[in-house]
Design an enzyme around this catalytic site. Structure first.
Site, short mmCIF file in Angstrom:
data_model
loop_
_atom_site.label_atom_id
_atom_site.label_comp_id
_atom_site.label_asym_id
_atom_site.label_seq_id
_atom_site.Cartn_x
_atom_site.Cartn_y
_atom_site.Cartn_z
N GLY A 217 40.96 47.23 47.77
CA GLY A 217 39.96 47.68 46.81
C GLY A 217 39.75 46.67 45.70
N SER A 218 39.52 47.19 44.53
CA SER A 218 39.11 46.32 43.42
C SER A 218 40.21 45.38 42.95
CB SER A 218 38.65 47.16 42.24
OG SER A 218 37.62 48.03 42.65
N THR A 219 41.47 45.69 43.27
CA THR A 219 42.52 44.77 42.83
C THR A 219 42.28 43.38 43.42
OG1 THR A 219 43.91 45.51 44.66
CG2 THR A 219 44.32 46.50 42.51
N PHE A 220 41.54 43.33 44.55
CA PHE A 220 41.28 42.03 45.16
C PHE A 220 40.36 41.19 44.30
CE2 PHE A 220 39.50 39.04 48.21
CZ PHE A 220 40.66 38.58 48.81
N LYS A 221 39.66 41.84 43.35
CA LYS A 221 38.74 41.09 42.49
C LYS A 221 39.49 40.03 41.68
CE LYS A 221 35.38 44.80 42.34
NZ LYS A 221 35.14 46.11 41.71
#
Lengths: 487, 475
Positions: A217-221
């Site tokens: 999810g967004s942690t990959f940002k």
């Protein structure tokens, strides 16, 4: 009659000779094969004939041995707080075998390792009984307890925490868990207990921190932001980006939505990370292209198994994808998948000024007399981003904590940086999303801890699930535990 | 001149030293070695000197002393090796039986099977004493082995009766698939062990009489001598008897033993190789014939070919051969040391048929080779006795007994080591079992009697009055 008598004498001699030849075949040529045959119980009898060496955390053993009371196998394994430590120790069962550290360091723990040859030979002369050596781990008991206690109330999930400067694993928790003590012996009840755990649909024996890959999810940002800085797409984290809103995925008609109505139009990197803009990071991924994204992701450790020394599954950043898929992958969707350990490595590389250290959890192997046989030296694995860029990224990740989606992880008097994530999964997002949180804490002397938390809570109502809400408090507790133990 | 220069023995008859002191010195070794072994087991298992050390030590010592005194008195020219070698094996056997008595696993197994466990070593010591008593009895009562010739046909009947006893309902017992025991007043006896000796006496007596007929009255056909039909009679009877034992008592070992012994004795008696060919053909026919319809034999062959196969272990209900092979393998070259192996994994027959596996595991290749060499020496001393014997009956009896001994050792250890299919027989002297140890002491007694007769110096030639006369010079 003497001629046939002499022949009979020769014949009898040949009979004895045949027996001697056969005996040499058995006890010399075939001896090792037979001695190590699967059906040869002596191997396991020997293995459990003396107390097994211990696995040590913070100077205290988290394992033990006790007399089994019956059967061939004299001693069996016991575990202190088994469910909490089982993702670290694995199990050693007389009937089923051993896994993880129990299996990898089996030679040391049983005392059979060749490196113990010298001490063993000495013991043989002095008549001392064979003993097992110890495996000293890098874990932090307080952090592990914080991690496991945080997960326990929340259904399924995992936590991995690292010391960014060395790569030492400080916590490795997985829930639901199991107690390896319950099937350490060789009785039928214990075998049944194992069968029950093995068939449980909640998979309590799955080490989620190392062996389960989740969509990040967004942690990959955080990885995408690092790629943007490293490949000079954006230099200033506060300058506006060229990102329209709404933004349509390249080569398609599909618009990429944001979660809610958030200010993403031409948002700066700092703001985009703070409110978690899909459009901004999707466009960054698409602008950089697949190859540059892949390069950065792989420098962080994606697409590779880690051996800590327990093997982790390889996290995935897809190698084959078109432009819209690249955009989706860059916000942690499509086929991107990461283990909690991998995301902790991402956080720790950023916290360690761009230097990614090899994760490990066995710091030392000891002989039975506590002599050190092997010591792990921290090793650099790669440099996913430059020191300057790492500090820029730290800066905006700290904004996420102070003024963004991650305020739940704020710790008074300590600099904390992080990123939340809520990963959709299931067919058409039918299942509850995973709540993710990665973060690090920083003091004057550098960063002592980076942590990744994933919670899959099937009981929480869908709207309550967010990385900031479910996972951040656990990460905070783990970080606090590490900071407190440093004082 | 005296006959000593004309007979073909390798042992000179005149001036042969009695070698009794050699025997005494060797006996001292044969007692001391098991005593040390016994202490070794005690230290390895309990960390202290075994409590019965004095008892067993004195026991073996006393038996050896009695044996030696009787030999010294009643068979002074006997072979000096036979008694010490047998004593050494008997003593080592006792040590290992005692060692296996200490195994908790075997104790639990015995309790599960019969409700109680009683140690085997004291019983074995008692049987050894009875064995020595029988040995003494043989030497005292049998002043000359040629007396046995008189009982040729009585022996035949006795052997048949002994062999058939286990088939008598109410008397015979079926133990683990083989009907070779009888039970008398609480004692179980394996009559086959005694039949071995009795039948050797019958063969020796019969062949001595018929050897010329068997050797000469035959027609030559395609290079081999075919015997006459009426001479074939007894041979067919023995062959049929072996087959019957095999079928009705499912005792592969005993039938092999009898037939092998008979072929050996026939060959020695007739000096005709054709008898060996004949014997081999008949035993092959019998073995293949029985194996085709006797499941017990087929199981044994399967277990020999695939000892580790799960299917075979399931169908025979036992993994003894696999366990035995692994015991040998785990022992390696030097062994684990007495008392420190796990040969009790073999299960119920660990201290009887499979006792060699314990030696293999705990004394290693070195120990087993030593044991096999001791057996080899006993056999070769027996063959030497046959060579030295001056009468055909003695020769035949000695070769029959030592041949049987050799075949038994080969069949048992070959089976335990996976060289040939397993047959239920006991290692002479080593294995736990009363009948075996008693019968083998009797066998050694007879061999010693024959060797004493063979090595006894020939009586000095009678003075020749004429020769004396010529030397008288009268002035």
């Amino acid at each position: 009659m003497n001629k046939p008598l002499r022949r009979i004498a020769v014949f009898c001699g040949l009979l004895v000779l045949a027996l001697l030849a056969r005996d040499n075949w058995l006890q010399y040529v075939q001896a090792d094969t037979l001695a190590e045959h699967d059906k040869n119980r002596r191997v396991s009898i020997e293995r459990y004939a003396q107390p097994r060496g211990d696995i040590i955390v913070d100077g205290k053993a988290i394992t033990g041995s006790k007399e089994a009371g019956s059967g061939d196998f004299k001693y069996k394994r016991t575990y202190k707080n088994g469910p909490m430590w089982s993702p670290v120790t694995g199990f050693a069962s007389q009937r089923i075998g051993a896994t993880q550290i129990e299996s990898i360091e089996d030679g040391i723990l049983t005392g059979n390792d060749d490196r113990l040859f010298f001490t063993r030979s000495l013991d043989m002369i002095t008549g001392k009984k064979k003993e097992g050596g110890n495996a000293v781990t890098t874990l932090n008991a307080a952090a592990q307890k914080a991690a496991y206690d945080g997960l326990k109330g929340r259904g399924k999930g995992a936590v991995a925490a690292l010391d960014p400067s060395t790569g030492a694993i400080l916590a490795l928790a997985s829930a639901p868990s199991y107690d390896p003590s319950t099937f350490a012996g060789n009785t039928n009840e214990e075998a049944e207990e194992f069968g029950k755990l093995d068939k449980d649909k909640d998979q309590p024996m799955l080490n989620r921190a190392l062996r389960e890959t989740y969509p990040p999810g967004s942690t990959f940002k955080a990885v995408t932001a690092a790629a943007a800085l490293e490949h000079d797409l954006y230099k200033d984290v506060d300058a506006p980006t060229e990102s329209p809103l709404p933004w349509t995925l390249p080569d398609s008609q599909t618009p990429l939505p944001n979660e809610g109505d958030i200010p993403c139009k031409n948002a700066s990197l700092r703001n985009a990370l703070r409110v978690s803009c899909n459009t901004v990071f999707g466009k960054i991924g698409s602008d950089l292209g697949k190859d540059k994204m892949l390069e950065t992701a792989e420098k962080f450790g994606f697409n590779e198994e880690q051996f800590v020394p327990v093997r982790s599954n390889a996290s995935v950043f897809p190698k084959k994808m078109d432009r819209p898929q690249t955009a989706l992958s860059s916000i942690g969707q499509f086929e991107t998948a990461a283990t909690p350990l991998q995301m902790a490595m991402v956080a720790s590389a950023i916290a360690n000024d761009g230097k990614l250290m090899e994760p490990y959890m066995v710091s030392e192997l000891q002989a039975p007399n506590l002599d050190v046989i092997e010591k792990h030296a921290p090793k650099e694995m790669s440099r996913p981003l430059s020191e300057e860029n790492a500090q820029k990224l730290q800066d905006i990740m700290e904004t996420v904590i102070n003024d963004g989606t991650g305020t739940n992880a704020k710790i008074d008097g300590v600099t904390v940086g992080g990123k939340t994530g809520t990963a959709q999964h299931g067919v058409d997002n039918s299942e509850n999303p995973y709540a993710w949180f990665i973060s690090y804490a920083k003091t004057d002397s550098g960063s002592p801890v980076a942590v990744a938390v994933v919670v899959e809570d099937s009981k929480a109502s869908r709207d309550d699930i967010s990385g900031g809400g479910l996972a951040a408090p656990i990460a905070k507790d783990v970080m606090k535990a590490v900071l407190d133990s440093k004082k | 001149m005296s006959s000593s220069t004309t007979h073909t023995s390798t042992i000179g008859a005149i001036g042969a030293p009695s070698r009794r002191n050699t025997e005494l010195a060797l006996l001292a070794f044969a007692v001391v070695i098991p005593l040390f072994a016994y202490i070794n087991v005690g230290l390895a298992i309990d960390g202290e000197l075994p409590p019965g050390m004095l008892g067993y030590g004195c026991g073996i010592g006393l038996l050896a002393a009695v044996g030696h005194i009787v030999v010294r008195k009643f068979a002074p020219y006997a072979d000096p090796l036979l008694l010490p070698l047998a004593t050494l094996l008997n003593g080592l056997g006792l040590v290992v039986i005692w060692r296996l008595d200490q195994s908790e696993k075997l104790q639990a197994l015995a309790k599960a099977a019969t409700g109680s466990f009683s140690p085997s070593a004291p019983k074995q010591l008692m049987y050894s004493a009875i064995g020595i008593a029988l040995f003494v009895g043989v030497l005292l009562l049998l002043k000359d082995h040629r007396v046995l010739q008189r009982y040729t046909y009585i022996s035949m009947v006795a052997a048949l009766v002994l062999l058939l006893l286990p088939l008598v309902p109410g008397l015979g017992m079926n133990v683990f698939g083989a009907r070779i025991w009888i039970s008398v007043g609480g004692f179980s006896i394996q009559p086959g062990e005694f039949a071995k000796i009795v039948i050797a006496i019958f063969f020796a007596g019969y062949l001595m009489v018929k050897r010329d007929a068997l050797a000469l009255a035959s027609r030559r056909f395609m290079g081999i001598y075919l015997p006459r039909g009426r001479d074939l009679g007894p041979i067919i009877v023995v062959w049929a008897m072996s087959i019957l034992i095999l079928v009705f008592e499912t005792d592969l070992g005993t039938s092999l033993l009898f037939f092998g012994m008979f072929v050996v004795m026939l060959y020695v008696a007739t000096e005709r190789t054709s008898w060996i060919v004949f014997g081999l053909v008949m035993s092959s026919v019998g073995a293949v014939g029985v194996a085709t319809f006797e499941p017990h034999v087929q199981e044994r062959v399967d277990a020999w070919l695939n000892p580790f196969s799960d299917a075979v272990i399931a169908s025979t209900g036992s993994d003894q051969i696999a366990q035995s092979l692994m015991a040998f393998g785990s022992g390696g070259v030097l062994g684990t040391g007495l008392g420190q192996g796990h040969s009790d994994l073999i299960g119920f027959a660990a201290n009887s048929d499979f006792i060699l596996a314990t030696f293999g595991e705990e004394l290693g290749l070195a120990g087993v080779m030593a044991i096999l060499m001791i057996y080899g020496l006993i056999v070769e001393r027996g063959v030497r006795t046959a060579l030295a014997a001056r009468d055909p009956f003695g020769k035949l009896l000695a070769i029959g007994l030592s041949g049987a001994f050799a075949i038994q050792v080969f069949v048992v250890s070959g089976g335990v080591m996976g060289l040939i299919p397993l047959t239920g027989m006991t290692m002479p002297f080593l294995a736990n079992g009363g009948s075996s140890v008693i019968a083998n002491w009797a066998l050694i007694g007879i061999l010693i009697r024959i060797s004493d007769t063979a090595r006894r110096p020939a009586p000095a030639p009678a003075p020749n009055p004429d020769a004396e006369m010529t030397q008288v010079v009268r002035p």
